[in-house]
Design a protein around this motif. Structure first.
Motif, PDB file in Angstrom:
ATOM      1  N   UNK A  62      22.777  29.469  19.081  1.00  9.47           N
ATOM      2  CA  UNK A  62      22.664  28.016  19.010  1.00  9.47           C
ATOM      3  C   UNK A  62      23.912  27.410  19.625  1.00  9.47           C
ATOM      4  N   UNK A  63      23.838  26.996  20.885  1.00 11.81           N
ATOM      5  CA  UNK A  63      24.986  26.333  21.487  1.00 11.81           C
ATOM      6  C   UNK A  63      25.295  25.037  20.738  1.00 11.81           C
ATOM      7  N   UNK A  64      26.569  24.770  20.536  1.00 12.46           N
ATOM      8  CA  UNK A  64      27.001  23.523  19.916  1.00 12.46           C
ATOM      9  C   UNK A  64      27.735  22.719  20.986  1.00 12.46           C
ATOM     10  N   UNK A  65      27.180  21.555  21.304  1.00 13.26           N
ATOM     11  CA  UNK A  65      27.734  20.687  22.325  1.00 13.26           C
ATOM     12  C   UNK A  65      28.556  19.595  21.652  1.00 13.26           C
ATOM     13  N   UNK A  66      29.693  19.238  22.227  1.00 12.85           N
ATOM     14  CA  UNK A  66      30.545  18.188  21.677  1.00 12.85           C
ATOM     15  C   UNK A  66      30.233  16.869  22.362  1.00 12.85           C
TER      16      UNK A  66
END
Length: 111
Positions: A62-66
């Motif tokens: 699960x990529x976490x984007x800022x």
């Protein structure tokens, strides 16, 4: 042993359809076309996202984007027809989740 994360790979059903969605909906910049996979730059970050045709669905990745403007980002994705989760708080971190058309899960955070 390791110097960095090289990329995050996500499987998609149809590469060309996914490429268009990642470019138009997430506004990611395509930086490499390997024929059977496409690499996208994510903002000013060093770790790209790579999409490749393969078995799709919910996965442990699960990529976490800022986002500097998380509420605006959530509203923009909603306006583009993306089903997004509600804004949540975990201490000083605000976040929400969404999925791409192939079921790959993402999270967006701001702290």
């Amino acid at each position: 042993m390791f110097s960095r994360i090289d990329t995050v790979i996500l499987n998609v059903k149809k590469l060309d359809d996914a490429r268009k969605w990642y470019q138009e909906t997430l506004e990611l910049e395509e930086v490499f076309d390997g024929g059977n996979h496409v690499v996208f730059k994510v903002g000013q970050g060093e770790t790209p996202i790579t999409i490749i045709e393969g078995k799709t669905g919910a996965s442990a990745v699960k990529p976490i984007l800022f986002s500097e403007a998380i509420e605006e980002t959530q509203l923009k994705l909603k306006g583009l027809g993306v089903e997004v989760g509600s804004l949540e708080q975990d201490g000083t971190v605000t976040f929400f989740s969404f999925s791409d058309p192939d079921g790959n899960k993402f999270e967006v955070c701001h702290f």
